[in-house]
Scaffold this motif. Sequence first.
Motif, mmCIF file in Angstrom:
data_model
loop_
_atom_site.group_PDB
_atom_site.id
_atom_site.type_symbol
_atom_site.label_atom_id
_atom_site.label_comp_id
_atom_site.label_asym_id
_atom_site.label_seq_id
_atom_site.Cartn_x
_atom_site.Cartn_y
_atom_site.Cartn_z
ATOM 1 N N SER A 15 1.003 -1.006 -0.477
ATOM 2 C CA SER A 15 0.086 0.355 0.163
ATOM 3 C C SER A 15 0.432 1.454 0.194
ATOM 4 O O SER A 15 2.008 1.348 0.093
ATOM 5 C CB SER A 15 -1.446 0.139 1.340
ATOM 6 N N ALA A 16 -0.272 2.692 -0.396
ATOM 7 C CA ALA A 16 1.258 4.021 -0.524
ATOM 8 C C ALA A 16 1.339 3.940 1.514
ATOM 9 O O ALA A 16 2.397 4.558 1.139
ATOM 10 C CB ALA A 16 0.328 4.256 -0.620
ATOM 11 N N LEU A 17 0.517 3.540 2.403
ATOM 12 C CA LEU A 17 1.469 3.804 3.361
ATOM 13 C C LEU A 17 2.339 3.262 3.741
ATOM 14 O O LEU A 17 3.610 3.032 4.303
ATOM 15 C CB LEU A 17 0.429 3.538 4.470
ATOM 16 N N GLU A 18 2.569 1.489 3.634
ATOM 17 C CA GLU A 18 3.412 0.551 3.762
ATOM 18 C C GLU A 18 4.517 1.214 2.715
ATOM 19 O O GLU A 18 6.348 1.025 3.482
ATOM 20 C CB GLU A 18 3.164 -0.937 3.453
ATOM 21 N N ARG A 19 4.943 1.508 1.809
ATOM 22 C CA ARG A 19 5.464 1.758 0.968
ATOM 23 C C ARG A 19 6.750 3.026 1.623
ATOM 24 O O ARG A 19 7.474 3.647 1.742
ATOM 25 C CB ARG A 19 5.436 2.711 -0.727
ATOM 26 N N LEU A 20 5.665 3.965 1.850
ATOM 27 C CA LEU A 20 5.821 5.561 2.556
ATOM 28 C C LEU A 20 6.841 5.194 3.940
ATOM 29 O O LEU A 20 7.934 5.687 4.322
ATOM 30 C CB LEU A 20 4.784 6.109 3.019
ATOM 31 N N LEU A 21 5.632 3.716 5.136
ATOM 32 C CA LEU A 21 7.139 3.121 5.927
ATOM 33 C C LEU A 21 7.891 2.643 5.486
ATOM 34 O O LEU A 21 9.619 2.085 6.547
ATOM 35 C CB LEU A 21 6.358 2.646 6.661
ATOM 36 N N ALA A 22 8.259 1.986 4.578
ATOM 37 C CA ALA A 22 10.192 1.083 4.112
ATOM 38 C C ALA A 22 11.081 1.775 3.684
ATOM 39 O O ALA A 22 11.956 1.238 3.357
ATOM 40 C CB ALA A 22 9.222 0.492 2.758
ATOM 41 N N SER A 23 10.173 3.137 3.140
ATOM 42 C CA SER A 23 11.049 3.987 2.578
ATOM 43 C C SER A 23 11.929 4.991 3.434
ATOM 44 O O SER A 23 12.248 4.484 4.293
ATOM 45 C CB SER A 23 10.223 5.469 1.380
ATOM 46 N N ASP A 24 12.971 5.381 3.584
ATOM 47 C CA ASP A 24 14.278 5.905 3.632
ATOM 48 C C ASP A 24 13.928 7.686 4.134
ATOM 49 O O ASP A 24 13.805 8.248 4.810
ATOM 50 C CB ASP A 24 15.045 6.827 3.018
ATOM 51 N N ALA A 25 12.165 8.213 3.619
ATOM 52 C CA ALA A 25 11.992 9.358 4.297
ATOM 53 C C ALA A 25 11.885 9.247 6.097
ATOM 54 O O ALA A 25 11.237 8.383 6.781
ATOM 55 C CB ALA A 25 10.436 9.531 3.530
ATOM 56 N N ASP A 26 11.722 10.613 6.477
ATOM 57 C CA ASP A 26 11.824 11.300 7.739
ATOM 58 C C ASP A 26 10.391 11.754 7.897
ATOM 59 O O ASP A 26 10.174 12.293 7.242
ATOM 60 C CB ASP A 26 12.522 12.198 7.353
ATOM 61 N N MET A 27 9.588 10.674 8.570
ATOM 62 C CA MET A 27 7.942 10.450 9.146
ATOM 63 C C MET A 27 8.197 12.505 9.973
ATOM 64 O O MET A 27 6.944 12.172 9.575
ATOM 65 C CB MET A 27 7.397 9.357 9.802
#
Length: 697
Positions: free
Chosen positions: A104-116
């Motif tokens: 999902s877009a949420l999973e991909r976001l959490l798996a990325s290197d992005a600083d939440m």
Amino acid sequence: MTVPVVRVPAYSAGVWRQPFLARLLGKKLSVALLPLRTDGTVAWAGWGAKPSARRAEAYAARTGEPCLRLEDGFLRSYGTGSGSPGLSLVVDELGIYYDSTRPSALERLLASDADMLAGIVDEAARAKALVLAHRLSKYNHAPLLDPAQLREGDRERILVIDQTDGDLSVALGGADRSTFARMLAAARDEHPDATVYVKTHPEVSAGHKGGYLTAVQDDARTVVLRQAINPLSLIERMDRVYVVTSTMGFEALLAGKPVSVFGIPWYAGWGSTDDRQLCERRVAAGRRRSVDELFAAAYFHYTRYLNPVTGERGTIFDVIAWLVRQRDMAREQGRMICVGFRRWKAANVKPLLSLDGARVVFVADAAQAAQLGPAPGDDLVFWGRDAPPGVAPLAQDTGARLVRMEDGFTRSVGLGSDLIRPLCLVLDDRGIYFDPTQPSRLEEMLADAVFDEDELRRAAAVRAFIVRHGVTKYNLEPRERTAWLSAGRQVVFVPGQVEDDASIRYGCVDVKTNLGLLQAARQAHPDAFIVYKPHPDVMSGNRAGVVALAQAGSFADLIETRLSVVSCIDACDVVHTMTSLTGFDALLRGKRVVVYGQPFYAGWGLTEDVLATGVAFDRRTRRLSLDELVAGTLLRYPVYWDWKLKGYTNCEAVLREIVATRTVLENTGELEKLRLGWVRRQWRKLAILVRAFTARG
């Protein structure tokens, strides 16, 4: 995604009928019967992992266009279902957060290197603190946990969360019925000295659905909680939480509780939970996320929010404020036993009295009210100043509270006497604002309340909005510049009133009629240009009090029957009134106001009060600023209602709704039809009465 249009298959009515969907999407919404190819400026949309999403995916595959999966956000509404429209929305281009079988877009976001938390550290911390402080969840109507539901002397408390049979998040979260049995067994085995509390889903308790742990019964180590309970108030009293895929597991993380997870919900696999099942994609990603990062990702980056005041895209804080308002209103209410209301009025005001319609009961008289067994905490509600016979003694005998009801000051677009439903009401357990013979809740507020700077700024902004948009109580009449031929003379505006109005009967001494008011105005201004405007209810034929035009013409230079009261106020130099709300409208617009009675806005140093003394004036010794008067009268005193969101709102939202409704009616020519035409009004009344008598409850 840059597409300007989102299409929904026609067979997915449950999706395209969602209120505010276009606002939350930020796109134009259209309904399509067939999957016809476009120029590439369209995306298709469906709901979550339901059949509507599968239809949208099929249409998107046929046309070669993207597909969006929609779902309620994590802070959805006060209540459930269509009775409480959603205030938040998830829009996912890849999958949906509770489907672990695909990214999902949420999973991909959490798996990325992005600083939440980049750029939102303080905002996320504040939002999390508010969610915990107010115990907010997806739905927020359930009562707080009663401590009596817990056993005394527990050495340890373990919470096991059941879910409804067929919940998509279970099957798509790598779980089935056996998973729940393993979870319950693990909770018991791993905590042999604990009491295990099994929380069933409210829909299971109501008999609407089955659950996976429905057959579990109380025993020496087990307590089954079948009642609706606010999730966080329950979680707070637990030592550990066991969950399959329920979002309550994440709420437990927010509350700082250890969580054991037996399925694959969106918040598992990132190092913050005790996972009994692994998601290979998340293992491969190797990302560790704190609870605060999970919160920021899901509640800030992934979810969109509606501003309930403006009706436009908003923030999580807008939704939190709305939910807290609903919770506060619900917490203050016992039963509302309404006595002596006509059927049409009951239908129009019932939603405003409680978010739980079962708490509102309408009865014909005091005898029927007594049969309901009123008690302390209940309200005996009636319209106007005087209680129906027997109601006041009933309140005294039972300890129930007497509450008077009246229309608010910015009521609607249309007259109450034409059965137009209200946007605001006044509920007063002390007196009523138009009766100066006794203190009202408004008077006490104006006499004693301390208004802080934020509230005074709000009051100033409300006042400016009202003036800029020409808002009044009924908002029916044309707002145009006057063409009065005053020949340079001072212009005195005299608003007529309904002469049997209680504010006149109880608040006036010498001047009690429209003719008497005109005489007094002429005596005070012998050379002025006097304009007299009859009251809208009188002109409509709904109420008594018409001053014969020939008589009025003896003192007034002009009888204004067409233009709005705002147009008249704008064009005048001074207003003379008995107790009319027009005097308050004139104060808002900075006009000089001469008052012959004791209306709620007089006696505070803002009006020229003709009466040398009066029972109300003797009590009103405080001097108020105009913004203090506005803050008490418009921000604090009334109850405001949003018919679209089906919840309590504030003054600013109602003002916006009035302006929007009036603008639409003006542009379509319907405002004139609403104002004029006796036969047309009677048909509209008949339609409202039919709905009232056929409505359930």
